[in-house]
Write an enzyme that holds these catalytic residues in place. Structure first.
Site, PDB file in Angstrom:
ATOM      1  N   ARG A  62       2.486  -4.376  16.740  1.00  0.00           N
ATOM      2  CA  ARG A  62       1.114  -3.891  16.541  1.00  0.00           C
ATOM      3  C   ARG A  62       0.137  -4.971  17.004  1.00  0.00           C
ATOM      4  O   ARG A  62      -0.937  -4.684  17.526  1.00  0.00           O
ATOM      5  CB  ARG A  62       0.877  -3.556  15.054  1.00  0.00           C
ATOM      6  CG  ARG A  62       1.828  -2.487  14.514  1.00  0.00           C
ATOM      7  CD  ARG A  62       1.688  -2.321  13.009  1.00  0.00           C
ATOM      8  NE  ARG A  62       2.030  -3.543  12.283  1.00  0.00           N
ATOM      9  CZ  ARG A  62       1.912  -3.706  10.983  1.00  0.00           C
ATOM     10  NH1 ARG A  62       1.435  -2.705  10.248  1.00  0.00           N
ATOM     11  NH2 ARG A  62       2.252  -4.825  10.394  1.00  0.00           N
ATOM     12  N   HIS A 116       5.441 -12.502   7.816  1.00  0.00           N
ATOM     13  CA  HIS A 116       5.667 -11.115   7.380  1.00  0.00           C
ATOM     14  C   HIS A 116       6.872 -11.065   6.458  1.00  0.00           C
ATOM     15  O   HIS A 116       7.810 -11.853   6.623  1.00  0.00           O
ATOM     16  CB  HIS A 116       5.891 -10.188   8.582  1.00  0.00           C
ATOM     17  CG  HIS A 116       5.657  -8.756   8.237  1.00  0.00           C
ATOM     18  ND1 HIS A 116       6.654  -7.952   7.740  1.00  0.00           N
ATOM     19  CD2 HIS A 116       4.537  -8.011   8.269  1.00  0.00           C
ATOM     20  CE1 HIS A 116       6.140  -6.757   7.499  1.00  0.00           C
ATOM     21  NE2 HIS A 116       4.860  -6.759   7.809  1.00  0.00           N
ATOM     22  N   ASP A 138      -2.661  -8.248  11.582  1.00  0.00           N
ATOM     23  CA  ASP A 138      -4.001  -8.641  11.160  1.00  0.00           C
ATOM     24  C   ASP A 138      -4.578  -9.797  11.967  1.00  0.00           C
ATOM     25  O   ASP A 138      -5.786 -10.038  11.930  1.00  0.00           O
ATOM     26  CB  ASP A 138      -3.989  -9.009   9.667  1.00  0.00           C
ATOM     27  CG  ASP A 138      -3.702  -7.803   8.806  1.00  0.00           C
ATOM     28  OD1 ASP A 138      -4.275  -6.738   9.097  1.00  0.00           O
ATOM     29  OD2 ASP A 138      -2.891  -7.897   7.871  1.00  0.00           O
ATOM     30  N   SER A 184       0.828  -1.222   0.000  1.00  0.00           N
ATOM     31  CA  SER A 184       0.000   0.000   0.000  1.00  0.00           C
ATOM     32  C   SER A 184       0.858   1.266   0.000  1.00  0.00           C
ATOM     33  O   SER A 184       0.616   2.186  -0.790  1.00  0.00           O
ATOM     34  CB  SER A 184      -0.966   0.004   1.184  1.00  0.00           C
ATOM     35  OG  SER A 184      -0.281  -0.208   2.393  1.00  0.00           O
ATOM     36  N   HIS A 188      -2.154  -8.786   1.889  1.00  0.00           N
ATOM     37  CA  HIS A 188      -1.806  -7.529   2.584  1.00  0.00           C
ATOM     38  C   HIS A 188      -2.947  -7.182   3.537  1.00  0.00           C
ATOM     39  O   HIS A 188      -3.266  -7.945   4.433  1.00  0.00           O
ATOM     40  CB  HIS A 188      -1.526  -6.467   1.505  1.00  0.00           C
ATOM     41  CG  HIS A 188      -0.922  -5.188   1.994  1.00  0.00           C
ATOM     42  ND1 HIS A 188      -0.232  -5.077   3.173  1.00  0.00           N
ATOM     43  CD2 HIS A 188      -0.914  -3.928   1.449  1.00  0.00           C
ATOM     44  CE1 HIS A 188       0.187  -3.815   3.330  1.00  0.00           C
ATOM     45  NE2 HIS A 188      -0.229  -3.101   2.295  1.00  0.00           N
TER      46      HIS A 188
HETATM   47  N1  AMX Z   1       0.979 -19.616   6.353  1.00  0.00           N
HETATM   48  C1  AMX Z   1       1.471 -20.563   5.516  1.00  0.00           C
HETATM   49  N2  AMX Z   1       2.519 -20.390   4.726  1.00  0.00           N
HETATM   50  C2  AMX Z   1       3.159 -19.211   4.811  1.00  0.00           C
HETATM   51  C3  AMX Z   1       2.740 -18.194   5.692  1.00  0.00           C
HETATM   52  C4  AMX Z   1       1.600 -18.419   6.472  1.00  0.00           C
HETATM   53  N3  AMX Z   1       1.078 -17.496   7.283  1.00  0.00           N
HETATM   54  N4  AMX Z   1       3.580 -17.145   5.535  1.00  0.00           N
HETATM   55  C5  AMX Z   1       4.473 -17.483   4.595  1.00  0.00           C
HETATM   56  N5  AMX Z   1       4.212 -18.734   4.148  1.00  0.00           N
HETATM   57  C6  AMX Z   1       4.876 -19.441   3.052  1.00  0.00           C
HETATM   58  C7  AMX Z   1       4.747 -18.618   1.788  1.00  0.00           C
HETATM   59  O1  AMX Z   1       3.491 -18.851   1.167  1.00  0.00           O
HETATM   60  C8  AMX Z   1       5.914 -19.132   0.975  1.00  0.00           C
HETATM   61  O2  AMX Z   1       5.550 -20.378   0.453  1.00  0.00           O
HETATM   62  P1  AMX Z   1       6.040 -20.825  -1.026  1.00  0.00           P
HETATM   63  O3  AMX Z   1       7.527 -20.895  -0.928  1.00  0.00           O
HETATM   64  O4  AMX Z   1       5.372 -22.132  -1.226  1.00  0.00           O
HETATM   65  O5  AMX Z   1       5.569 -19.754  -1.964  1.00  0.00           O
HETATM   66  C9  AMX Z   1       6.974 -19.365   2.045  1.00  0.00           C
HETATM   67  O6  AMX Z   1       6.270 -19.491   3.295  1.00  0.00           O
HETATM   68  C10 AMX Z   1       7.989 -18.239   2.177  1.00  0.00           C
HETATM   69  O7  AMX Z   1       7.295 -17.010   2.369  1.00  0.00           O
HETATM   70  P2  AMX Z   1       7.956 -15.829   3.236  1.00  0.00           P
HETATM   71  O8  AMX Z   1       9.203 -15.415   2.564  1.00  0.00           O
HETATM   72  O9  AMX Z   1       8.040 -16.233   4.668  1.00  0.00           O
HETATM   73  O10 AMX Z   1       6.827 -14.719   3.175  1.00  0.00           O
HETATM   74  P3  AMX Z   1       6.652 -13.585   2.081  1.00  0.00           P
HETATM   75  O11 AMX Z   1       7.572 -12.470   2.408  1.00  0.00           O
HETATM   76  O12 AMX Z   1       6.726 -14.141   0.692  1.00  0.00           O
HETATM   77  O13 AMX Z   1       5.142 -13.144   2.312  1.00  0.00           O
HETATM   78  C11 AMX Z   1       3.252 -12.676   3.697  1.00  0.00           C
HETATM   79  C12 AMX Z   1       4.762 -12.444   3.493  1.00  0.00           C
HETATM   80  C13 AMX Z   1       2.763 -11.764   4.801  1.00  0.00           C
HETATM   81  C14 AMX Z   1       2.509 -12.344   2.409  1.00  0.00           C
HETATM   82  C15 AMX Z   1       3.043 -14.179   4.072  1.00  0.00           C
HETATM   83  O14 AMX Z   1       3.657 -14.426   5.312  1.00  0.00           O
HETATM   84  C16 AMX Z   1       1.562 -14.560   4.139  1.00  0.00           C
HETATM   85  O15 AMX Z   1       0.991 -14.938   3.111  1.00  0.00           O
HETATM   86  N6  AMX Z   1       0.926 -14.479   5.367  1.00  0.00           N
HETATM   87  C17 AMX Z   1      -0.484 -14.738   5.492  1.00  0.00           C
HETATM   88  C18 AMX Z   1      -1.291 -13.536   5.013  1.00  0.00           C
HETATM   89  C19 AMX Z   1      -1.129 -12.344   5.952  1.00  0.00           C
HETATM   90  O16 AMX Z   1      -1.233 -12.462   7.159  1.00  0.00           O
HETATM   91  N7  AMX Z   1      -0.920 -11.149   5.376  1.00  0.00           N
HETATM   92  C20 AMX Z   1      -0.845  -9.900   6.161  1.00  0.00           C
HETATM   93  C21 AMX Z   1       0.572  -9.392   6.335  1.00  0.00           C
HETATM   94  C22 AMX Z   1       0.588  -8.077   7.062  1.00  0.00           C
HETATM   95  C23 AMX Z   1      -0.019  -7.008   6.202  1.00  0.00           C
HETATM   96  O17 AMX Z   1       0.539  -6.640   5.191  1.00  0.00           O
HETATM   97  N8  AMX Z   1      -1.161  -6.527   6.543  1.00  0.00           N
END
Ligand code: AMX
Length: 441
Positions: free
Chosen positions: A326, A317, A372, A240, A270
């Site tokens: 937070r 994250h 979140d 964002s 996000h």
């Molecule tokens: N549950 C399951 N798997 C997860 C996970 C979770 N909460 N968080 C990361 N992973 C997985 C990823 O999908 C990725 O899998 P892949 O290799 O098969 O594609 C692997 O772990 C490595 O990811 P990462 O480097 O740890 O995370 P990222 O930087 O690529 O993504 C985020 C970060 C937040 C998108 C991810 O942790 C996620 O999808 N979390 C759940 C959704 C969420 O809570 N989003 C809100 C974040 C805060 C915000 O912006 N508001």
């Protein structure tokens, strides 16, 4: 000129020589390397953005203008009768870098009140949209349609010196921030409360007025203040904030930029994750017939979700490598105000069981909860049960940080953003040169 704007002008003039000197004397100094993994991995960890509004340390979490979240909440002047600070005082801190006095915060509140009238055509646009439109789409459209009022565009067309771009940007940003709470509350009441919008009460501060327009009693005013402050900024690289900065870098005005920022926030990875958390928990609750699961039962739900190929919403994250402060601040709020709430108990159980499971699965780089995971439960408790709406609250908060960033982007003359792309074949060629044996296998 308002006191805030005067103070900002002083700060900008004092700051500019620092940026100019860095560019002139140290423009060639290296900030880091970019690997193929980083390029294919969403520019993760590439240091190429500059902001002084907030800084995110992977271990410590966010600092707003150098202050941690507990310090920010403690040091800012509080709204009389509430536990939480003025959002207006927080904006003063983000914009100037200085802690405001109570009088400073109230002065900003006065400035917002003078700017807060939402044009009728915004309501007309919202009313013309199908009522089942997602509230984030409504918010984005409401912001975008106000672009016609941009002071920046008018002044730009009249001819604007480079050093003056921040001035009309400030005007637009403050007008937008002053109007957003009413637009958000209007969307809520129109969509979810039988089309019964509540008129603003300009005797109240921003958080108090928002709670009033939502039609939710105290301490929801404090919830609103806390929520807007916590969600305001998380340095510049998140979707964002980056979307807002990127669009504004083309000298598009803040309405275009804020609408883009909202569109990025609307993604489930996000900002939309907060509604996903509630959806997921409700699903578990339904399966459990409303009782609190045992640790073993909850572990099974987490594993089942992972094994079905979904992420656990609210965990992980891109930058943080510990529990999001937070999250902790909202948890403290829950422990004080709603310790016996059933959904809070689910959230707390998830806090205990999920990180070891994510660690065991070994994929997520950060197994800890983010902002979140905890925010929906508070909204639900105070009667905001339409979880599609939660990201609108995030968006109103996030606008505070994004607007401050854009004003400073203009003040420091940051140029149009234009990273360079390469092709897959180029990466393969580079990889083969760097690792001839690995590339063959
Ligand atoms: N549950 C399951 N798997 C997860 C996970 C979770 N909460 N968080 C990361 N992973 C997985 C990823 O999908 C990725 O899998 P892949 O290799 O098969 O594609 C692997 O772990 C490595 O990811 P990462 O480097 O740890 O995370 P990222 O930087 O690529 O993504 C985020 C970060 C937040 C998108 C991810 O942790 C996620 O999808 N979390 C759940 C959704 C969420 O809570 N989003 C809100 C974040 C805060 C915000 O912006 N508001």
């Amino acid at each position: 000129m308002s006191k805030l704007k005067e103070k900002l002008q002083e700060k900008i003039e004092a700051w500019r020589p620092r940026t100019t000197a860095l560019l002139k004397k140290a423009g060639d100094v290296k900030l880091g390397d970019v690997t193929i993994g980083m390029a294919l991995g969403g520019a993760r960890g590439v240091k190429c953005l500059v902001t002084d509004i907030s800084y995110l340390d992977p271990q410590e979490g966010i600092r707003f203008r150098g202050f941690t979240i507990p310090e920010t909440l403690e040091k800012l002047p509080k709204v009389p009768g509430g536990e939480m600070p003025y959002v207006e005082g927080f904006l003063y801190l983000l914009l100037t870098g200085d802690l405001p006095t109570k009088a400073d915060a109230e002065e900003v509140a006065k400035e917002f009140k003078a700017r807060a009238r939402v044009p009728q055509y915004v309501f007309d646009v919202l009313r013309a949209m199908p009522r089942d439109t997602h509230p984030m789409t409504m918010l984005s459209a409401a912001i975008l349609c106000m672009q016609r009022d941009s002071v920046y565009v008018r002044r730009y067309n009249e001819g604007l010196g480079k050093n003056d771009h921040w001035d009309p940007t400030y005007e637009d940003a403050m007008n937008l921030l002053a109007r957003l709470p009413e637009i958000g509350a209007y969307i809520f009441r129109m969509k979810y409360r039988a089309d019964t919008p509540i008129a603003p009460d300009f005797n109240l501060d921003l958080g108090g007025n928002f709670a009033h327009m939502m039609g939710v009693a105290k301490p929801y005013d404090d919830v609103a203040r806390l929520y807007f402050i916590l969600h305001s900024d998380h340095e510049s690289g998140n979707v964002s904030a980056h979307a807002g900065h990127l669009v504004a870098s083309a000298l598009s005005d803040v309405y275009y930029a804020a609408s883009a920022m909202i569109n990025g926030l609307a993604g489930p990875l996000h900002g939309l994750a907060n509604q996903e958390v509630l959806r997921w928990i409700q699903d578990v609750m339904e399966k459990m017939g409303g009782k609190v699961p045992t640790e073993e039962e909850m572990k099974k739900f987490v594993w089942d979700t992972l094994e079905s190929g979904q992420v656990i919403p609210g965990f992980g994250h891109a930058v943080l490598r510990k529990t999001d402060p937070r999250y902790m601040e909202q948890r403290n709020f829950c422990l004080k105000h709603l310790p016996d709430d059933l959904i809070f108990k689910y959230v707390d159980l998830l806090f205990r069981v999920t990180p070891p499971i994510l660690e065991k699965q070994g994929k997520a780089k950060n197994p800890w909860p983010n902002v979140d995971a905890q925010s929906g439960v508070i909204q639900w408790y105070y009667g905001i049960r339409e979880y599609d709406f939660y990201t609108v609250l995030f968006g109103i908060g996030r606008a505070l940080g994004v607007m401050c960033n854009i004003i400073w982007d203009r003040a420091l003359g940051y140029p149009i953003e234009r990273p360079k792309s390469v092709t897959t074949a180029m990466l393969e060629e580079l990889a083969a040169k760097a690792q001839p044996t690995a590339a063959k296998t």
